[in-house]
Design an enzyme around this catalytic site. Structure first.
Site, PDB file in Angstrom:
ATOM      1  N   HIS A   6       0.835  -1.209   0.000  1.00  0.00           N
ATOM      2  CA  HIS A   6       0.000   0.000   0.000  1.00  0.00           C
ATOM      3  C   HIS A   6       0.867   1.256   0.000  1.00  0.00           C
ATOM      4  CE1 HIS A   6      -3.633   2.210   2.108  1.00  0.00           C
ATOM      5  NE2 HIS A   6      -3.245   2.808   1.007  1.00  0.00           N
ATOM      6  N   ARG A  71      -2.033   8.603  -6.099  1.00  0.00           N
ATOM      7  CA  ARG A  71      -2.485   9.162  -4.819  1.00  0.00           C
ATOM      8  C   ARG A  71      -3.978   8.910  -4.646  1.00  0.00           C
ATOM      9  NH1 ARG A  71      -3.556  14.757  -3.011  1.00  0.00           N
ATOM     10  NH2 ARG A  71      -3.484  15.317  -5.220  1.00  0.00           N
ATOM     11  N   GLU A 284       1.482   2.582   3.778  1.00  0.00           N
ATOM     12  CA  GLU A 284       0.798   3.768   3.242  1.00  0.00           C
ATOM     13  C   GLU A 284       1.779   4.930   3.125  1.00  0.00           C
ATOM     14  OE1 GLU A 284      -2.486   4.812   5.762  1.00  0.00           O
ATOM     15  OE2 GLU A 284      -3.393   6.167   4.312  1.00  0.00           O
TER      16      GLU A 284
END
Lengths: 343, 343
Positions: A6, A71, A284
């Site tokens: 991720h 994004r 992330e």
């Protein structure tokens, strides 16, 4: 090997956002829209944007490969219409492809879909196919709420989504269920909408037999599964009250959680409650939380530290979380990694 | 003494729901609405509805007092208009008052508010005042999304809500932030909307200085705080990135979490991450999850077992969670309990 499933291209060169601003400014003006020109971004600009950020942090933290997508908050499917989303998605996906081409040992692509509120997801099939078959991408990000916080499209269990699922199954690619920016003042994007999107999607999946229709369809629920592991008892109990099968049978062959949980107790809970086969390492990074935790002295999103410290995980468990599960859930990942020259 | 701060009258006699069905059927028909007659429900019917359910379970589980409010999913503020909600709220609140009058040692009242989407919450002040000053209620349930899953009203930090907050502060009553039924097919009511409502509200509170304007305003976030404790690192990190004060300073004098988390690992996390002063015992009984956990042989919502078993809690900590914190957060609770002859 450590695969981070991720990562978003949150550091893309400024001309990308400048193009988006022009595209948004031209909405409703067909001539101006037709006259838009795609931004010119050099390989060097891309290299710089990655080397100082995601690549540096990969090295510092000791991770190897990031499954990389545009994004998430930038997808903003609620802006404009399907044509707007198509241009923007292609451009963003091409940018990710360039990153993967410039740094083939470090990044494997996942695509944004040209979703648009009220538009059937069948319109995403062509771009998914392009990204997988032409760009070597191994998955997609699926926005369960293209309206950006008003939740006006059908739930993920509705046949509305089936043409996309059919293509995902055919191509053997999973989706990360990931909302985008919120345009609803009630939902903070990364603190409210993201976590609620994860939780909402999981509960939708409990209520229907989607995975009977698609036994090999696979979803990754990011941000540690939203609220789900913390409320695992509630979800087990709700499923039972609704006369649904136990959760492992109902959906744990198809639904996976990432490790984007930014403190040790949360990661400990995730590792304790969710079967290790259903956990995929992720950070992330560079993402929603960028600071250093004053309680630990380390970056909040340095999630590898939490996995390393999580009690009860064996070396074999960690290998699954770091690598094995990702290779299994992303059906094309191993072949694509080999193609890109990755270990 | 064990005070359960989160119980709803989910077992009310059938004529209550029959009246609601008539009210809904009469929507848009002024004559029919005017002709509606409130249901006739005997004290015996109320006694029966409580004795076989909440009261029996209180005794079985060894809890003493429940802070009791109308059924949360029944509030359904999205149905009809403010006048609809006013009639329905008064009736539901009166029913709770009758329970508290018939069983004064076991139940203390909290009210439903006559909210309606698009209607300023100032319209709830009179009913709140009636319930507190005339019925002896000690708090209210505040629905952050009267639209029932479309989130069309302003966030809780907006001045839109200030007149209600002013009255809450004046009366010294807290609100439990609790959504009602979802009419959005994306949100399962108790598995999606409830947990997301909790999470959304908390994140709203991070972004503004509401508690500078109302230093004594108090909110209880139910269902263990939604996703918040599990993602406590994320919320600490987001607040820090946004240059907000640390969470304890920003909101932990004003925001509290209940213990409606239906498995041991979740409760362990809550007790570990959230200061013990901010945790109030609750079970939501008889509520969202009614079955027995096959992994433990006990009811999922028998939350006292989890608190008893939670590692790291001292006897003094448990006393705060069970009683002390509730007496502090519900400013009128101790006096009201004395009036009702409780301990």
């Amino acid at each position: 090997m450590i695969i981070d499933c991720h990562g978003h291209y949150t550091t893309a060169p400024k001309p990308l956002d400048a193009f988006r601003a022009q595209q948004v400014a031209a909405l409703g003006d067909a001539a101006r829209t037709a006259a838009l020109t795609l931004p010119s971004i050099s390989d060097d600009a891309i290299r710089t944007s990655i080397e100082g950020a995601q690549l540096r942090i990969q090295r510092e933290r000791g991770t190897d490969v990031t499954i990389f997508s545009p994004r998430a908050s930038g997808m903003a499917h609620h802006i404009g219409d399907a044509a707007t989303s198509e241009v923007w998605s292609r451009l963003c996906n091409d940018m990710v492809h360039r990153v993967c081409t410039l740094f083939p040992r470090n990044f494997v692509g996942v695509c944004q879909l040209p979703q648009s509120p009220g538009v059937a997801p069948a319109n995403c099939v062509a771009e998914l196919e392009r990204c997988v078959t032409q760009l070597g991408f191994v998955g997609c990000n699926l926005n369960p709420d293209p309206s950006g916080g008003y939740w006006t499209d059908p739930p993920l269990i509705d046949r509305w989504w089936y043409p996309l699922y059919e293509k995902m199954v055919e191509l053997d690619v999973p989706a990360m269920i990931h909302v985008s920016a919120s345009c609803n003042p009630n939902f903070h994007t990364t603190g409210g909408h993201y976590i609620c999107g994860d939780t909402t999607a999981f509960m939708q999946l409990i209520t229907a037999d989607l995975f009977k229709d698609f036994p090999t369809l696979k979803f990754i629920i990011p941000h540690g599964g939203g609220a789900v592991p913390y409320h695992w008892g509630r979800y087990r109990g709700l499923a039972q009250d609704m006369k649904r099968p136990p959760l492992p049978e109902l959906l744990l062959r198809n639904v996976f959680f990432d490790t984007c949980v930014y403190h040790q107790p949360g990661t400990d809970l995730l590792a304790k409650v969710i079967p290790v086969e259903n956990i995929l390492f992720a950070s992330e990074m560079v993402g929603a939380v960028r600071g250093i935790d004053p309680e630990t002295g380390h970056y909040f999103d340095d999630t590898k530290r939490y996995i390393e410290a999580a009690a009860g995980l064996s070396a074999a468990d960690r290998q699954k979380i770091y690598e094995g599960n990702a290779r299994r859930v992303y059906g094309r990942l191993s072949a694509q990694m080999a193609k890109q020259g990755i270990g």
